[in-house]
Structures are given as structure tokens and as C-alpha cells.
Scaffold this motif. Sequence first.
Motif, short mmCIF file in Angstrom:
data_model
loop_
_atom_site.label_atom_id
_atom_site.label_comp_id
_atom_site.label_asym_id
_atom_site.label_seq_id
_atom_site.Cartn_x
_atom_site.Cartn_y
_atom_site.Cartn_z
N THR A 181 0.81 16.10 4.16
CA THR A 181 0.01 16.85 3.23
C THR A 181 0.00 15.93 1.98
OG1 THR A 181 1.91 17.95 2.67
CG2 THR A 181 0.79 19.18 4.06
N ARG A 182 -0.82 16.12 1.06
CA ARG A 182 -1.11 15.55 -0.18
C ARG A 182 -1.30 16.70 -1.28
NH1 ARG A 182 -4.51 10.76 -0.53
NH2 ARG A 182 -6.17 12.42 -0.54
N ASN A 183 -0.62 16.89 -2.29
CA ASN A 183 -0.85 18.24 -3.13
C ASN A 183 -1.20 19.60 -2.50
OD1 ASN A 183 -0.58 16.13 -5.23
ND2 ASN A 183 -2.86 15.79 -5.36
N TYR A 234 0.85 -1.11 0.00
CA TYR A 234 0.05 0.05 0.21
C TYR A 234 0.85 1.25 0.04
CZ TYR A 234 -4.85 -1.05 0.29
OH TYR A 234 -6.20 -1.43 0.00
N ALA A 235 2.06 1.41 0.60
CA ALA A 235 2.78 2.48 0.77
C ALA A 235 4.46 2.04 0.83
CB ALA A 235 2.23 3.44 1.88
N SER A 267 -0.83 3.83 -2.64
CA SER A 267 -1.88 3.77 -3.48
C SER A 267 -3.02 4.52 -3.16
CB SER A 267 -2.51 2.12 -3.50
OG SER A 267 -3.13 2.03 -1.97
N TYR A 268 -2.98 5.37 -2.12
CA TYR A 268 -4.02 6.46 -1.82
C TYR A 268 -3.55 7.75 -2.27
CZ TYR A 268 -5.94 3.44 1.80
OH TYR A 268 -6.75 2.45 2.62
N GLY A 269 -2.21 7.91 -2.69
CA GLY A 269 -1.79 9.05 -3.36
C GLY A 269 -0.32 9.38 -2.62
N ASN A 270 0.42 10.13 -3.30
CA ASN A 270 1.55 10.74 -2.48
C ASN A 270 1.70 11.59 -1.65
OD1 ASN A 270 2.90 8.89 -4.45
ND2 ASN A 270 3.21 10.36 -5.93
#
Length: 159
Positions: free
Chosen positions: A110-112, A73-74, A92-95
Motif C-alpha cells: 500500500t501507499r497512503n 530507487y528504493a 523514488s516512486y513513493g513510500n
Amino acid sequence: MILYIKQKIFSFTDSYNVFDGSLQPIYKVSSEFLAFLSKIHLCDMRDNELFFIKKRFAFMLAEYEIYKGETLYAEVKQEFSFFKPKLRVTSSYGNYEIEGEFFAMDFRVTRNGMLLGTISKEWMTFGDSYKLEVENEEDAAFFTALVIAIDNCLHNGKK
């Protein structure tokens, strides 16, 4: 949602209890005894594994992988930086970007550029204790696994 992650101090392996905001236990975290590359299990109170965290062999900076079942997953990688700890999470949830304070006590997830959670290490406690604030309750188990991986990256990464 607020969670409290408290490391057990009288244990042969890394073990943590995780409590919700009203101090009710919701997760248990324990590592395998005598494993070459440590494996840490995050389970609900009925011992159902939600995630496991595995140390990856790395030369300089610590790296950990977070799995759900057999699915990766990460990946949590410590990055070189001066003064402030910095980690990069590919999942898989994002960076995610995780950046800490000078003494590695408080972190922003944070993400983006959007704040998804905060991690605060509590002072004057036996063992490591963290307060985790997560925006979405569905992310609580994953973010708990992230905190355990971060704690290991920063404090156990050289072992």
C-alpha cells in the motif's frame, strides 16, 4: 497484471524465473556467486538489466537497496514487529508499507492507504514461488524487484 515468480531450486545462487499470467517468461533474476554483500540482478529476456538488488550491511533486521543503473530507487527495511512481518519501503516512486500475514505468506503493498498490489506465497512448491498482482503494468519490474527483496529480507536476512 499477474506475475508468477518461481525460485530455481538447483542453482548455486538465488535465481528466479518470472512469468506473466499466461506463463510466458518475461524476466530473469540471478544473484552473483560468492559476493560478500549479495547483489541480485533483474533482467528482461534479452539480458538487459532493469534493476539490481543489493544487501546492505545491517546489525539486526535485514535491509536491501534496489537500484536502476547507478540510481538508488528504493530501500527495503525490515521493521521489528510481533507475529506479522512488516517492511518499510522508501523509494523514488513513493513510500510503501508492506504488511504480511502471520506465516509470512501473503502481503499487501500500500501507499497512503491505497492498495497497489498483493503478493501471495504459493504452498507445496520446491523453492519459493510467489503470485504477484500489480495494478499498473508499468510497475511490474519494480514490484518484482520488491518481491525478491522481501523474500531475501524474510528468508535470507540472517545469513
